[in-house]
Design a protein around this motif. Structure first.
Motif, PDB file in Angstrom:
ATOM      1  N   GLY A  78     -18.979 -80.754  72.184  1.00  0.00           N
ATOM      2  CA  GLY A  78     -18.143 -79.735  72.811  1.00  0.00           C
ATOM      3  C   GLY A  78     -17.037 -79.195  71.945  1.00  0.00           C
ATOM      4  O   GLY A  78     -16.311 -78.291  72.353  1.00  0.00           O
ATOM      5  N   ASN A  79     -16.865 -79.721  70.741  1.00  0.00           N
ATOM      6  CA  ASN A  79     -15.784 -79.226  69.890  1.00  0.00           C
ATOM      7  C   ASN A  79     -16.139 -77.875  69.291  1.00  0.00           C
ATOM      8  O   ASN A  79     -17.258 -77.657  68.826  1.00  0.00           O
ATOM      9  N   ARG A  80     -15.190 -76.947  69.329  1.00  0.00           N
ATOM     10  CA  ARG A  80     -15.364 -75.646  68.677  1.00  0.00           C
ATOM     11  C   ARG A  80     -14.222 -75.461  67.702  1.00  0.00           C
ATOM     12  O   ARG A  80     -13.066 -75.398  68.096  1.00  0.00           O
ATOM     13  N   ARG A  81     -14.535 -75.410  66.438  1.00  0.00           N
ATOM     14  CA  ARG A  81     -13.491 -75.237  65.429  1.00  0.00           C
ATOM     15  C   ARG A  81     -12.955 -73.807  65.471  1.00  0.00           C
ATOM     16  O   ARG A  81     -13.678 -72.867  65.781  1.00  0.00           O
ATOM     17  N   PRO A 102      -4.861 -81.891  65.300  1.00  0.00           N
ATOM     18  CA  PRO A 102      -5.794 -82.751  64.563  1.00  0.00           C
ATOM     19  C   PRO A 102      -6.759 -81.950  63.692  1.00  0.00           C
ATOM     20  O   PRO A 102      -7.082 -80.787  63.996  1.00  0.00           O
ATOM     21  N   GLU A 103      -7.211 -82.582  62.632  1.00  0.00           N
ATOM     22  CA  GLU A 103      -8.134 -81.940  61.675  1.00  0.00           C
ATOM     23  C   GLU A 103      -9.347 -81.321  62.356  1.00  0.00           C
ATOM     24  O   GLU A 103      -9.813 -80.242  61.974  1.00  0.00           O
ATOM     25  N   ILE A 104      -9.876 -81.987  63.385  1.00  0.00           N
ATOM     26  CA  ILE A 104     -11.104 -81.527  64.032  1.00  0.00           C
ATOM     27  C   ILE A 104     -10.912 -80.192  64.747  1.00  0.00           C
ATOM     28  O   ILE A 104     -11.873 -79.524  65.123  1.00  0.00           O
ATOM     29  N   THR A 105      -9.663 -79.750  64.911  1.00  0.00           N
ATOM     30  CA  THR A 105      -9.371 -78.470  65.556  1.00  0.00           C
ATOM     31  C   THR A 105      -9.799 -77.292  64.692  1.00  0.00           C
ATOM     32  O   THR A 105     -10.236 -76.253  65.205  1.00  0.00           O
ATOM     33  N   MET A 235      -1.358 -71.341  58.483  1.00  0.00           N
ATOM     34  CA  MET A 235      -1.094 -72.539  57.683  1.00  0.00           C
ATOM     35  C   MET A 235      -1.695 -73.780  58.321  1.00  0.00           C
ATOM     36  O   MET A 235      -0.969 -74.726  58.666  1.00  0.00           O
ATOM     37  N   PRO A 236      -3.014 -73.856  58.542  1.00  0.00           N
ATOM     38  CA  PRO A 236      -3.592 -75.087  59.092  1.00  0.00           C
ATOM     39  C   PRO A 236      -3.195 -76.296  58.229  1.00  0.00           C
ATOM     40  O   PRO A 236      -3.145 -76.158  57.005  1.00  0.00           O
ATOM     41  N   PRO A 237      -2.846 -77.439  58.827  1.00  0.00           N
ATOM     42  CA  PRO A 237      -3.119 -77.875  60.198  1.00  0.00           C
ATOM     43  C   PRO A 237      -2.080 -77.470  61.237  1.00  0.00           C
ATOM     44  O   PRO A 237      -2.112 -77.971  62.355  1.00  0.00           O
ATOM     45  N   TYR A 238      -1.142 -76.572  60.900  1.00  0.00           N
ATOM     46  CA  TYR A 238      -0.168 -76.109  61.896  1.00  0.00           C
ATOM     47  C   TYR A 238      -0.765 -74.939  62.678  1.00  0.00           C
ATOM     48  O   TYR A 238      -1.489 -74.114  62.114  1.00  0.00           O
TER      49      TYR A 238
END
Length: 328
Positions: A78-81, A102-105, A235-238
């Protein structure tokens, strides 16, 4: 033929498809590392079940069927990046706060060489490059997994509807219906088309040279002259992202002031120009990794700057040095 020779021959035949399969899985999953894991899983499954491969389809089609099933299994979680702009509105610089997720986002950048096979046809190369752009891969993540597979196979890889139907174990009518729905969804958030950059023409090279000079000189007037008025910065992870000259410059001269004095090293990511940003070392000896900057260039200007800050994750993947000396 010996068992060893047979094994080596099979390994060689499978490895021939690794790069294009990684590109396919990257578009499906939005993660460079998950794509490589998916392809490795595909190769192991293919190797173990090769005796059952009856040759009714090509080896390539068979591998894509396995890779599709691997990706669909991974997407069942179910994760959608996403990109920051997929999760919230732009933030005015006066209200800007750095909230890490989190990184998986996050949708991840990828080196071109990991996902773009060598293709002789320039038109085919252009389609392949356009289809790994961050904005396009982010748009793909809005599609249900099977629609995503159908659109990639039909629109990017130019498979026939009958071939896709066979791969997915469904009908041609079902494939055509899924493609129609996928196109309709993409049309609602279709990204701006980027300038062709393979290779860079003289105007694009000058644009990037001016960008490096403006960034390294921390000349905000020169920098904004290179940006579209509605340019974005993330600016991921933000999850913070900014839109427009005033907010971008406000950030760069506020919290972003820490970027002053940086050095940029050119690379490529997602079919786009990119730079490794190195920040002056706290010790005063050389420069340390700070961000991987991926640019979106369209109509002769920069429409987006994505700063990926997890350099321990990205710099090794892109083969970038872990520090620069002052001589470098």
């Amino acid at each position: 033929m010996s068992d060893l020779a047979t094994t080596q021959d099979l390994d060689s035949r499978l490895e021939k498809y690794r790069t294009e399969l990684t590109g396919y899985c990257y578009r499906m999953l939005g993660s460079a590392f998950e794509a490589e894991d998916a392809v490795q899983d595909t190769m192991v499954r293919a190797w173990k079940s090769f005796e059952k491969f009856e040759g009714r389809s090509s080896l390539r089609s068979w591998l894509y069927r396995i890779a599709t099933n691997v990706c669909l299994d991974m997407l069942n979680a179910g994760n959608r990046r996403a990109r920051p702009m997929d999760l919230s509105p732009a933030t005015p610089v006066a209200q800007a706060q750095l909230n890490a997720r989190p990184e998986i986002t996050w949708l991840e950048p990828v080196p071109d060489g990991r996902v773009l096979p060598s293709v002789a046809d320039p038109a085919e190369t252009a389609v392949e490059r356009e289809s790994i752009r961050l904005a396009f891969v982010a748009a793909l993540q809005h599609l249900p997994p099977k629609q995503r597979a159908v659109l990639i196979l039909r629109e990017v890889l130019a498979w026939k509807a009958a071939e896709v139907a066979e791969l997915l174990g469904t009908s041609v009518a079902s494939v055509n219906s899924a493609l129609q729905r996928a196109r309709a969804t993409l049309a609602q958030s279709e990204p701006r088309e980027s300038d062709s950059a393979d290779p860079l023409d003289e105007e694009q090279q000058r644009l990037l040279e001016r960008y490096v000079a403006a960034f390294e000189g921390y000349d905000m007037k020169a920098l904004t002259a290179l940006l579209h008025e509605d340019a974005t910065m993330s600016m991921p992870p933000y999850d913070l992202w900014l839109r427009g000259h005033d907010d971008i410059v406000g950030w760069m001269l506020g919290v972003g002031e820490v970027c002053r004095g940086s050095k940029l090293v050119p690379t490529v990511a997602n079919g786009s120009p990119a730079f490794a940003q190195y920040h002056p070392s706290r010790s005063g000896d050389g420069y340390e990794p700070w961000a991987l900057i991926v640019l979106d260039v369209s109509d002769g200007k920069i429409g987006g700057m994505d700063f990926f800050l997890d350099t321990k994750r990205w710099f090794p993947l892109f083969g970038l040095p872990d520090r620069l000396s002052r001589e470098d």
